[in-house]
Design a protein around this motif. Structure first.
Motif, PDB file in Angstrom:
ATOM      1  N   GLY A  43       0.782  -1.229   0.000  1.00 45.33           N
ATOM      2  CA  GLY A  43       0.000   0.000   0.000  1.00 45.33           C
ATOM      3  C   GLY A  43       0.813   1.278   0.000  1.00 45.33           C
ATOM      4  O   GLY A  43       0.358   2.310   0.507  1.00 45.33           O
ATOM      5  N   PHE A  44       1.998   1.260  -0.586  1.00 44.69           N
ATOM      6  CA  PHE A  44       2.843   2.454  -0.584  1.00 44.69           C
ATOM      7  C   PHE A  44       2.367   3.505  -1.585  1.00 44.69           C
ATOM      8  O   PHE A  44       2.690   4.684  -1.437  1.00 44.69           O
ATOM      9  N   GLY A  45       1.674   3.078  -2.624  1.00 42.81           N
ATOM     10  CA  GLY A  45       1.328   4.000  -3.694  1.00 42.81           C
ATOM     11  C   GLY A  45       2.479   4.151  -4.661  1.00 42.81           C
ATOM     12  O   GLY A  45       3.625   3.797  -4.357  1.00 42.81           O
ATOM     13  N   ALA A  46       2.193   4.701  -5.823  1.00 39.51           N
ATOM     14  CA  ALA A  46       3.198   4.775  -6.879  1.00 39.51           C
ATOM     15  C   ALA A  46       4.382   5.663  -6.505  1.00 39.51           C
ATOM     16  O   ALA A  46       5.535   5.335  -6.804  1.00 39.51           O
ATOM     17  N   TYR A  51      10.164   5.861  -4.789  1.00 45.01           N
ATOM     18  CA  TYR A  51      11.252   6.256  -3.888  1.00 45.01           C
ATOM     19  C   TYR A  51      12.040   5.032  -3.404  1.00 45.01           C
ATOM     20  O   TYR A  51      13.273   5.067  -3.311  1.00 45.01           O
ATOM     21  N   VAL A  52      11.335   3.968  -3.090  1.00 46.52           N
ATOM     22  CA  VAL A  52      12.004   2.745  -2.622  1.00 46.52           C
ATOM     23  C   VAL A  52      12.874   2.162  -3.735  1.00 46.52           C
ATOM     24  O   VAL A  52      14.008   1.747  -3.501  1.00 46.52           O
ATOM     25  N   ALA A  53      12.334   2.131  -4.954  1.00 46.16           N
ATOM     26  CA  ALA A  53      13.109   1.629  -6.088  1.00 46.16           C
ATOM     27  C   ALA A  53      14.356   2.484  -6.304  1.00 46.16           C
ATOM     28  O   ALA A  53      15.453   1.955  -6.573  1.00 46.16           O
ATOM     29  N   SER A  54      14.209   3.791  -6.168  1.00 45.16           N
ATOM     30  CA  SER A  54      15.359   4.685  -6.319  1.00 45.16           C
ATOM     31  C   SER A  54      16.384   4.439  -5.221  1.00 45.16           C
ATOM     32  O   SER A  54      17.597   4.474  -5.475  1.00 45.16           O
ATOM     33  N   ALA A  55      15.921   4.187  -4.004  1.00 46.41           N
ATOM     34  CA  ALA A  55      16.837   3.896  -2.898  1.00 46.41           C
ATOM     35  C   ALA A  55      17.665   2.658  -3.199  1.00 46.41           C
ATOM     36  O   ALA A  55      18.872   2.604  -2.917  1.00 46.41           O
ATOM     37  N   LEU A  96      10.153  -9.024   6.937  1.00 52.70           N
ATOM     38  CA  LEU A  96       9.657  -8.937   8.313  1.00 52.70           C
ATOM     39  C   LEU A  96       9.108  -7.556   8.661  1.00 52.70           C
ATOM     40  O   LEU A  96       8.593  -7.359   9.761  1.00 52.70           O
ATOM     41  N   VAL A  97       9.222  -6.587   7.739  1.00 54.45           N
ATOM     42  CA  VAL A  97       8.747  -5.231   8.013  1.00 54.45           C
ATOM     43  C   VAL A  97       7.738  -4.830   6.945  1.00 54.45           C
ATOM     44  O   VAL A  97       7.641  -5.454   5.895  1.00 54.45           O
ATOM     45  N   ALA A  98       7.002  -3.778   7.229  1.00 55.59           N
ATOM     46  CA  ALA A  98       5.991  -3.317   6.267  1.00 55.59           C
ATOM     47  C   ALA A  98       5.919  -1.799   6.189  1.00 55.59           C
ATOM     48  O   ALA A  98       5.195  -1.263   5.345  1.00 55.59           O
ATOM     49  N   GLY A  99       6.670  -1.083   7.029  1.00 54.02           N
ATOM     50  CA  GLY A  99       6.638   0.374   7.012  1.00 54.02           C
ATOM     51  C   GLY A  99       7.525   0.951   5.926  1.00 54.02           C
ATOM     52  O   GLY A  99       8.569   0.373   5.586  1.00 54.02           O
ATOM     53  N   PHE A 100       7.128   2.080   5.396  1.00 53.69           N
ATOM     54  CA  PHE A 100       7.878   2.704   4.308  1.00 53.69           C
ATOM     55  C   PHE A 100       9.320   3.042   4.696  1.00 53.69           C
ATOM     56  O   PHE A 100      10.246   2.691   3.950  1.00 53.69           O
ATOM     57  N   PRO A 101       9.591   3.703   5.843  1.00 54.43           N
ATOM     58  CA  PRO A 101      10.981   4.046   6.177  1.00 54.43           C
ATOM     59  C   PRO A 101      11.859   2.810   6.318  1.00 54.43           C
ATOM     60  O   PRO A 101      13.006   2.797   5.850  1.00 54.43           O
ATOM     61  N   GLN A 102      11.311   1.751   6.957  1.00 54.23           N
ATOM     62  CA  GLN A 102      12.107   0.544   7.162  1.00 54.23           C
ATOM     63  C   GLN A 102      12.409  -0.154   5.839  1.00 54.23           C
ATOM     64  O   GLN A 102      13.543  -0.589   5.592  1.00 54.23           O
ATOM     65  N   VAL A 103      11.411  -0.272   4.977  1.00 52.73           N
ATOM     66  CA  VAL A 103      11.611  -0.939   3.690  1.00 52.73           C
ATOM     67  C   VAL A 103      12.597  -0.143   2.836  1.00 52.73           C
ATOM     68  O   VAL A 103      13.502  -0.718   2.210  1.00 52.73           O
ATOM     69  N   ALA A 104      12.450   1.174   2.809  1.00 50.88           N
ATOM     70  CA  ALA A 104      13.354   2.003   2.011  1.00 50.88           C
ATOM     71  C   ALA A 104      14.791   1.861   2.495  1.00 50.88           C
ATOM     72  O   ALA A 104      15.727   1.741   1.681  1.00 50.88           O
ATOM     73  N   ALA A 105      14.979   1.872   3.819  1.00 54.97           N
ATOM     74  CA  ALA A 105      16.333   1.737   4.372  1.00 54.97           C
ATOM     75  C   ALA A 105      16.934   0.374   4.036  1.00 54.97           C
ATOM     76  O   ALA A 105      18.114   0.269   3.666  1.00 54.97           O
ATOM     77  N   LEU A 106      16.129  -0.670   4.139  1.00 55.70           N
ATOM     78  CA  LEU A 106      16.632  -2.013   3.838  1.00 55.70           C
ATOM     79  C   LEU A 106      16.932  -2.186   2.357  1.00 55.70           C
ATOM     80  O   LEU A 106      17.876  -2.889   1.979  1.00 55.70           O
ATOM     81  N   ARG A 107      16.141  -1.537   1.490  1.00 54.11           N
ATOM     82  CA  ARG A 107      16.432  -1.628   0.062  1.00 54.11           C
ATOM     83  C   ARG A 107      17.736  -0.885  -0.277  1.00 54.11           C
ATOM     84  O   ARG A 107      18.490  -1.297  -1.154  1.00 54.11           O
ATOM     85  N   LEU A 108      18.003   0.216   0.423  1.00 56.48           N
ATOM     86  CA  LEU A 108      19.272   0.920   0.243  1.00 56.48           C
ATOM     87  C   LEU A 108      20.437   0.022   0.656  1.00 56.48           C
ATOM     88  O   LEU A 108      21.449  -0.083  -0.052  1.00 56.48           O
TER      89      LEU A 108
END
Length: 384
Positions: A43-46, A51-55, A96-108
Protein backbone atom coordinates in the motif's frame (compact mmCIF):
# COMPACT_ATOMS: atom_id res chain seq x y z
CA UNK A 1 49.57 -26.09 -13.50
CA UNK A 2 49.32 -26.98 -17.22
CA UNK A 3 47.96 -24.49 -19.78
CA UNK A 4 44.91 -26.73 -20.33
CA UNK A 5 44.07 -26.82 -16.62
CA UNK A 6 44.65 -23.09 -16.30
CA UNK A 7 42.29 -22.37 -19.20
CA UNK A 8 39.66 -24.68 -17.68
CA UNK A 9 39.94 -22.97 -14.30
CA UNK A 10 39.74 -19.53 -15.93
CA UNK A 11 36.70 -20.58 -17.97
CA UNK A 12 34.86 -21.78 -14.85
CA UNK A 13 35.79 -18.61 -12.98
CA UNK A 14 34.46 -16.51 -15.88
CA UNK A 15 31.13 -18.35 -15.93
CA UNK A 16 30.98 -18.00 -12.14
CA UNK A 17 31.44 -14.22 -12.48
CA UNK A 18 28.75 -14.10 -15.18
CA UNK A 19 26.28 -16.06 -13.05
CA UNK A 20 26.94 -14.11 -9.88
CA UNK A 21 26.80 -10.78 -11.70
CA UNK A 22 23.37 -11.71 -13.06
CA UNK A 23 22.28 -12.95 -9.62
CA UNK A 24 23.31 -9.66 -8.00
CA UNK A 25 21.27 -7.79 -10.60
CA UNK A 26 18.17 -9.98 -10.25
CA UNK A 27 16.12 -7.44 -8.32
CA UNK A 28 16.95 -4.53 -10.67
CA UNK A 29 16.06 -6.87 -13.56
CA UNK A 30 12.58 -7.41 -12.10
CA UNK A 31 12.21 -3.89 -10.70
CA UNK A 32 8.67 -3.45 -12.11
CA UNK A 33 7.60 -6.50 -10.08
CA UNK A 34 9.02 -5.01 -6.88
CA UNK A 35 7.30 -1.70 -7.57
CA UNK A 36 4.02 -3.58 -8.09
CA UNK A 37 4.45 -5.45 -4.80
CA UNK A 38 5.19 -2.25 -2.90
CA UNK A 39 2.24 -0.49 -4.49
CA UNK A 40 -0.42 -3.21 -4.26
CA UNK A 41 0.65 -5.47 -1.39
CA UNK A 42 2.18 -2.94 1.01
CA UNK A 43 0.00 0.00 0.00
CA UNK A 44 2.84 2.45 -0.58
CA UNK A 45 1.33 4.00 -3.69
CA UNK A 46 3.20 4.77 -6.88
CA UNK A 47 5.19 7.72 -5.52
CA UNK A 48 6.59 6.03 -2.42
CA UNK A 49 7.17 2.79 -4.33
CA UNK A 50 9.25 4.82 -6.78
CA UNK A 51 11.25 6.26 -3.89
CA UNK A 52 12.00 2.74 -2.62
CA UNK A 53 13.11 1.63 -6.09
CA UNK A 54 15.36 4.68 -6.32
CA UNK A 55 16.84 3.90 -2.90
CA UNK A 56 17.74 0.42 -4.13
CA UNK A 57 19.46 1.80 -7.25
CA UNK A 58 21.27 4.50 -5.24
CA UNK A 59 22.57 1.72 -3.01
CA UNK A 60 23.93 -0.13 -6.06
CA UNK A 61 25.83 2.96 -7.20
CA UNK A 62 27.22 3.62 -3.70
CA UNK A 63 28.17 -0.05 -3.37
CA UNK A 64 30.46 0.20 -6.40
CA UNK A 65 32.18 3.24 -4.87
CA UNK A 66 32.65 1.46 -1.54
CA UNK A 67 34.00 -1.56 -3.40
CA UNK A 68 36.55 0.56 -5.25
CA UNK A 69 37.97 1.82 -1.97
CA UNK A 70 37.72 -1.49 -0.11
CA UNK A 71 39.33 -3.50 -2.93
CA UNK A 72 42.68 -1.87 -2.13
CA UNK A 73 42.68 -3.57 1.27
CA UNK A 74 40.49 -6.67 1.07
CA UNK A 75 40.43 -9.57 -1.35
CA UNK A 76 37.75 -9.99 -3.98
CA UNK A 77 36.33 -13.11 -2.38
CA UNK A 78 36.00 -11.36 0.98
CA UNK A 79 34.13 -8.51 -0.65
CA UNK A 80 31.85 -10.88 -2.58
CA UNK A 81 30.93 -12.75 0.60
CA UNK A 82 30.40 -9.53 2.56
CA UNK A 83 28.29 -8.06 -0.25
CA UNK A 84 26.24 -11.23 -0.63
CA UNK A 85 25.64 -11.43 3.13
CA UNK A 86 24.51 -7.79 3.13
CA UNK A 87 22.21 -8.31 0.17
CA UNK A 88 20.66 -11.55 1.44
CA UNK A 89 20.33 -10.29 5.01
CA UNK A 90 18.59 -7.09 3.91
CA UNK A 91 16.26 -9.07 1.62
CA UNK A 92 15.22 -11.42 4.40
CA UNK A 93 14.74 -8.57 6.87
CA UNK A 94 12.52 -6.85 4.29
CA UNK A 95 10.08 -9.76 4.60
CA UNK A 96 9.66 -8.94 8.31
CA UNK A 97 8.75 -5.23 8.01
CA UNK A 98 5.99 -3.32 6.27
CA UNK A 99 6.64 0.37 7.01
CA UNK A 100 7.88 2.70 4.31
CA UNK A 101 10.98 4.05 6.18
CA UNK A 102 12.11 0.54 7.16
CA UNK A 103 11.61 -0.94 3.69
CA UNK A 104 13.35 2.00 2.01
CA UNK A 105 16.33 1.74 4.37
CA UNK A 106 16.63 -2.01 3.84
CA UNK A 107 16.43 -1.63 0.06
CA UNK A 108 19.27 0.92 0.24
CA UNK A 109 21.35 -1.54 2.29
CA UNK A 110 20.54 -4.39 -0.08
CA UNK A 111 21.58 -2.19 -2.98
CA UNK A 112 24.97 -1.66 -1.32
CA UNK A 113 25.52 -5.41 -1.30
CA UNK A 114 24.32 -5.74 -4.91
CA UNK A 115 26.70 -2.97 -5.98
CA UNK A 116 29.70 -4.55 -4.24
CA UNK A 117 29.09 -8.01 -5.71
CA UNK A 118 28.29 -6.60 -9.14
CA UNK A 119 31.43 -4.44 -9.18
CA UNK A 120 33.71 -7.39 -8.37
CA UNK A 121 32.03 -9.49 -11.06
CA UNK A 122 32.48 -6.71 -13.64
CA UNK A 123 36.16 -6.51 -12.74
CA UNK A 124 36.48 -10.29 -12.96
CA UNK A 125 34.84 -10.38 -16.39
CA UNK A 126 37.21 -7.63 -17.46
CA UNK A 127 40.17 -9.82 -16.43
CA UNK A 128 38.86 -12.84 -18.35
CA UNK A 129 40.42 -14.04 -21.60
CA UNK A 130 37.54 -12.64 -23.69
CA UNK A 131 35.90 -9.68 -21.90
CA UNK A 132 33.47 -8.96 -24.76
CA UNK A 133 32.18 -12.53 -24.71
CA UNK A 134 31.82 -12.56 -20.92
CA UNK A 135 29.86 -9.31 -20.80
CA UNK A 136 27.71 -10.35 -23.74
CA UNK A 137 26.53 -13.45 -21.90
CA UNK A 138 26.06 -11.36 -18.75
CA UNK A 139 23.77 -8.94 -20.61
CA UNK A 140 21.84 -11.82 -22.16
CA UNK A 141 21.52 -13.43 -18.73
CA UNK A 142 20.07 -10.24 -17.29
CA UNK A 143 17.50 -10.14 -20.07
CA UNK A 144 16.60 -13.79 -19.55
CA UNK A 145 16.23 -13.38 -15.79
CA UNK A 146 14.11 -10.28 -16.31
CA UNK A 147 11.83 -12.04 -18.76
CA UNK A 148 11.44 -15.18 -16.63
CA UNK A 149 11.20 -13.27 -13.36
CA UNK A 150 8.50 -10.88 -14.52
CA UNK A 151 6.59 -13.82 -15.92
CA UNK A 152 6.86 -16.16 -12.91
CA UNK A 153 7.29 -14.06 -9.76
CA UNK A 154 3.89 -12.27 -9.92
CA UNK A 155 2.17 -15.67 -9.86
CA UNK A 156 4.32 -16.84 -6.95
CA UNK A 157 3.58 -13.63 -5.04
CA UNK A 158 -0.16 -13.94 -5.70
CA UNK A 159 -0.25 -17.50 -4.39
CA UNK A 160 2.36 -17.51 -1.61
CA UNK A 161 2.59 -13.86 -0.52
CA UNK A 162 4.78 -10.86 -1.29
CA UNK A 163 7.73 -11.90 0.98
CA UNK A 164 8.55 -14.65 -1.53
CA UNK A 165 9.82 -12.04 -3.98
CA UNK A 166 12.72 -11.26 -1.65
CA UNK A 167 13.19 -14.91 -0.62
CA UNK A 168 13.60 -15.99 -4.25
CA UNK A 169 16.05 -13.19 -4.97
CA UNK A 170 18.07 -14.30 -1.94
CA UNK A 171 18.12 -17.97 -2.97
CA UNK A 172 19.54 -17.04 -6.37
CA UNK A 173 22.44 -15.24 -4.64
CA UNK A 174 23.37 -18.05 -2.22
CA UNK A 175 26.05 -19.61 -4.49
CA UNK A 176 28.07 -16.41 -3.99
CA UNK A 177 29.68 -17.88 -0.89
CA UNK A 178 31.10 -20.79 -2.92
CA UNK A 179 31.80 -18.98 -6.17
CA UNK A 180 33.78 -16.18 -4.51
CA UNK A 181 37.02 -18.16 -4.49
CA UNK A 182 37.22 -19.06 -8.22
CA UNK A 183 36.16 -15.53 -9.18
CA UNK A 184 39.07 -14.21 -7.14
CA UNK A 185 41.50 -16.14 -9.37
CA UNK A 186 40.61 -13.90 -12.32
CA UNK A 187 42.09 -10.92 -10.49
CA UNK A 188 45.56 -12.47 -10.97
CA UNK A 189 45.11 -13.32 -14.66
CA UNK A 190 46.92 -11.05 -17.13
CA UNK A 191 44.64 -9.35 -19.62
CA UNK A 192 45.29 -9.21 -23.33
CA UNK A 193 47.05 -6.20 -24.80
CA UNK A 194 47.50 -4.30 -21.55
CA UNK A 195 50.10 -1.62 -21.88
CA UNK A 196 53.20 -1.78 -19.74
CA UNK A 197 53.20 1.97 -19.10
CA UNK A 198 50.49 1.72 -16.45
CA UNK A 199 50.95 5.14 -14.78
CA UNK A 200 50.62 6.89 -18.15
CA UNK A 201 47.71 4.69 -19.26
CA UNK A 202 45.70 5.31 -16.07
CA UNK A 203 43.94 8.30 -17.61
CA UNK A 204 42.78 6.05 -20.44
CA UNK A 205 40.63 4.01 -18.06
CA UNK A 206 38.87 7.17 -16.88
CA UNK A 207 38.45 8.15 -20.53
CA UNK A 208 36.87 4.75 -21.24
CA UNK A 209 34.48 5.17 -18.30
CA UNK A 210 33.44 8.58 -19.62
CA UNK A 211 32.60 7.00 -22.97
CA UNK A 212 30.47 4.36 -21.26
CA UNK A 213 28.63 7.06 -19.30
CA UNK A 214 27.91 9.14 -22.41
CA UNK A 215 26.62 6.09 -24.29
CA UNK A 216 24.30 5.13 -21.41
CA UNK A 217 23.13 8.75 -21.17
CA UNK A 218 22.12 8.99 -24.81
CA UNK A 219 20.61 5.54 -25.17
CA UNK A 220 18.53 5.79 -21.99
CA UNK A 221 17.19 9.19 -23.06
CA UNK A 222 15.69 7.49 -26.12
CA UNK A 223 14.86 4.14 -24.48
CA UNK A 224 12.76 5.69 -21.72
CA UNK A 225 10.38 7.28 -24.24
CA UNK A 226 9.98 4.72 -27.02
CA UNK A 227 6.53 3.87 -25.69
CA UNK A 228 5.54 7.55 -25.77
CA UNK A 229 6.99 7.87 -29.26
CA UNK A 230 4.85 4.92 -30.34
CA UNK A 231 1.76 6.64 -28.95
CA UNK A 232 2.65 9.81 -30.84
CA UNK A 233 2.69 7.71 -34.03
CA UNK A 234 -0.89 6.59 -33.22
CA UNK A 235 0.21 2.95 -32.95
CA UNK A 236 -2.44 0.81 -31.27
CA UNK A 237 -1.78 -0.96 -27.98
CA UNK A 238 -1.42 -4.48 -29.41
CA UNK A 239 1.15 -3.44 -32.01
CA UNK A 240 2.96 -1.23 -29.50
CA UNK A 241 3.25 -4.02 -26.93
CA UNK A 242 4.46 -6.42 -29.58
CA UNK A 243 7.07 -3.92 -30.73
CA UNK A 244 8.42 -3.41 -27.22
CA UNK A 245 8.64 -7.17 -26.67
CA UNK A 246 10.43 -7.58 -30.00
CA UNK A 247 12.91 -4.86 -28.97
CA UNK A 248 13.69 -6.68 -25.71
CA UNK A 249 14.31 -9.91 -27.65
CA UNK A 250 16.48 -8.01 -30.14
CA UNK A 251 18.60 -6.69 -27.28
CA UNK A 252 19.27 -10.24 -26.07
CA UNK A 253 19.96 -11.33 -29.66
CA UNK A 254 22.58 -8.60 -30.06
CA UNK A 255 24.47 -9.65 -26.94
CA UNK A 256 24.16 -13.36 -27.76
CA UNK A 257 25.58 -12.76 -31.23
CA UNK A 258 28.66 -11.27 -29.59
CA UNK A 259 28.81 -14.07 -27.02
CA UNK A 260 28.67 -16.91 -29.55
CA UNK A 261 30.46 -15.48 -32.58
CA UNK A 262 31.10 -11.75 -32.93
CA UNK A 263 33.48 -11.54 -29.92
CA UNK A 264 36.15 -12.55 -32.44
CA UNK A 265 35.83 -9.13 -34.06
CA UNK A 266 38.27 -6.45 -33.05
CA UNK A 267 36.98 -3.99 -30.47
CA UNK A 268 37.12 -1.08 -32.93
CA UNK A 269 35.24 -3.08 -35.58
CA UNK A 270 32.58 -4.10 -33.08
CA UNK A 271 32.09 -0.53 -31.85
CA UNK A 272 31.90 0.81 -35.41
CA UNK A 273 29.35 -1.85 -36.39
CA UNK A 274 27.20 -1.12 -33.35
CA UNK A 275 27.41 2.62 -34.03
CA UNK A 276 26.20 2.14 -37.60
CA UNK A 277 23.23 0.08 -36.44
CA UNK A 278 22.26 2.55 -33.70
CA UNK A 279 22.50 5.47 -36.11
CA UNK A 280 20.28 3.75 -38.67
CA UNK A 281 17.74 2.94 -35.96
CA UNK A 282 17.63 6.51 -34.66
CA UNK A 283 17.12 7.90 -38.16
CA UNK A 284 14.26 5.46 -38.70
CA UNK A 285 12.72 6.28 -35.31
CA UNK A 286 12.73 10.01 -36.04
CA UNK A 287 10.83 9.39 -39.27
CA UNK A 288 7.04 9.12 -39.25
CA UNK A 289 6.46 5.83 -41.01
CA UNK A 290 3.85 4.07 -38.94
CA UNK A 291 4.08 0.77 -37.11
CA UNK A 292 6.40 -1.23 -39.45
CA UNK A 293 9.11 1.46 -39.41
CA UNK A 294 8.68 1.98 -35.64
CA UNK A 295 9.12 -1.76 -35.02
CA UNK A 296 12.20 -1.95 -37.24
CA UNK A 297 13.70 1.16 -35.62
CA UNK A 298 13.42 0.16 -31.98
CA UNK A 299 14.42 -3.45 -32.72
CA UNK A 300 17.54 -2.18 -34.47
CA UNK A 301 18.38 0.26 -31.67
CA UNK A 302 17.99 -2.34 -28.95
CA UNK A 303 19.88 -4.98 -30.95
CA UNK A 304 22.75 -2.54 -31.42
CA UNK A 305 22.72 -1.65 -27.71
CA UNK A 306 23.32 -5.28 -26.76
CA UNK A 307 25.94 -5.62 -29.50
CA UNK A 308 27.86 -2.39 -28.79
CA UNK A 309 28.38 -2.54 -25.02
CA UNK A 310 30.59 -5.68 -24.85
CA UNK A 311 33.15 -4.13 -27.20
CA UNK A 312 33.14 -0.86 -25.28
CA UNK A 313 33.68 -2.90 -22.10
CA UNK A 314 36.61 -4.68 -23.75
CA UNK A 315 38.33 -1.36 -24.42
CA UNK A 316 38.02 -0.44 -20.75
CA UNK A 317 39.28 -3.86 -19.63
CA UNK A 318 42.37 -3.54 -21.81
CA UNK A 319 43.49 -0.21 -20.37
CA UNK A 320 42.44 -0.81 -16.76
CA UNK A 321 45.53 -2.78 -15.81
CA UNK A 322 44.52 -3.53 -12.21
CA UNK A 323 40.74 -3.44 -12.57
CA UNK A 324 40.09 -0.52 -10.20
CA UNK A 325 38.16 1.60 -12.69
CA UNK A 326 36.10 -1.37 -13.90
CA UNK A 327 34.68 -1.58 -10.38
CA UNK A 328 32.94 1.74 -11.06
CA UNK A 329 30.86 0.50 -13.99
CA UNK A 330 27.66 0.16 -11.87
CA UNK A 331 28.08 3.80 -10.78
CA UNK A 332 28.82 5.09 -14.29
CA UNK A 333 26.06 3.18 -16.08
CA UNK A 334 23.63 3.90 -13.24
CA UNK A 335 24.39 7.61 -13.50
CA UNK A 336 23.80 7.59 -17.24
CA UNK A 337 20.60 5.59 -16.93
CA UNK A 338 19.36 7.99 -14.23
CA UNK A 339 20.13 11.27 -15.98
CA UNK A 340 19.21 10.13 -19.50
CA UNK A 341 15.45 9.83 -18.99
CA UNK A 342 15.34 13.23 -17.26
CA UNK A 343 17.08 14.88 -20.22
CA UNK A 344 14.95 12.88 -22.65
CA UNK A 345 11.77 14.13 -21.00
CA UNK A 346 12.85 17.74 -21.39
CA UNK A 347 13.75 17.19 -25.04
CA UNK A 348 10.51 15.37 -25.84
CA UNK A 349 8.53 18.24 -24.32
CA UNK A 350 10.54 20.89 -26.14
CA UNK A 351 11.16 19.35 -29.56
CA UNK A 352 9.42 16.00 -29.82
CA UNK A 353 10.86 12.76 -31.16
CA UNK A 354 13.42 14.42 -33.43
CA UNK A 355 15.02 16.31 -30.54
CA UNK A 356 15.55 13.26 -28.36
CA UNK A 357 16.82 11.21 -31.33
CA UNK A 358 19.34 13.93 -32.20
CA UNK A 359 20.54 13.95 -28.59
CA UNK A 360 20.86 10.16 -28.62
CA UNK A 361 22.79 10.28 -31.89
CA UNK A 362 25.12 12.99 -30.56
CA UNK A 363 25.89 10.96 -27.41
CA UNK A 364 26.50 7.73 -29.32
CA UNK A 365 28.70 9.57 -31.82
CA UNK A 366 30.76 11.13 -29.02
CA UNK A 367 31.07 7.76 -27.26
CA UNK A 368 32.16 6.03 -30.48
CA UNK A 369 34.70 8.75 -31.31
CA UNK A 370 36.20 8.41 -27.83
CA UNK A 371 36.30 4.61 -28.21
CA UNK A 372 38.19 4.88 -31.50
CA UNK A 373 40.62 7.39 -30.02
CA UNK A 374 41.01 5.17 -26.97
CA UNK A 375 41.85 2.17 -29.16
CA UNK A 376 44.50 4.20 -30.97
CA UNK A 377 46.05 5.40 -27.71
CA UNK A 378 45.93 1.90 -26.20
CA UNK A 379 47.81 0.46 -29.18
CA UNK A 380 50.42 3.20 -28.90
CA UNK A 381 51.04 2.50 -25.22
CA UNK A 382 51.25 -1.25 -25.86
CA UNK A 383 54.14 -0.71 -28.28
CA UNK A 384 56.10 1.68 -26.13
Amino acid sequence: MSDVCRRADTSFATWAAIYLGVAAATLPSVLPVMVGVLTDKLGFGAVRAGYVASANMIGVALGSVICTVAARRWSGQSLIRAGAATMIGANLLTTLVAGFPQVAALRLISGLGEGIVGAICYAAMGRSRRPARALAFYIAGQGLVGALGMGIIPTVVARAGWPWLFVLVSVVALPAFWLARPIETLRTEPTEEVGTNVPVATWLSWYALAGIFVFALGMSAVWAFVERIGHSEAIDLAHLSGSLSAAAIANMAGSLLVGFAAHRLGAATGVATGYSLVSAGLVALSSSGGWPLFLAAIALIFFAWGFYIPFQFTLLARVDAVGHRTLLIPLVTGGGLTLGPAIGGLLIAAGGTSAVCVFGFACVTASTASAMHLRFQQKRFCHE
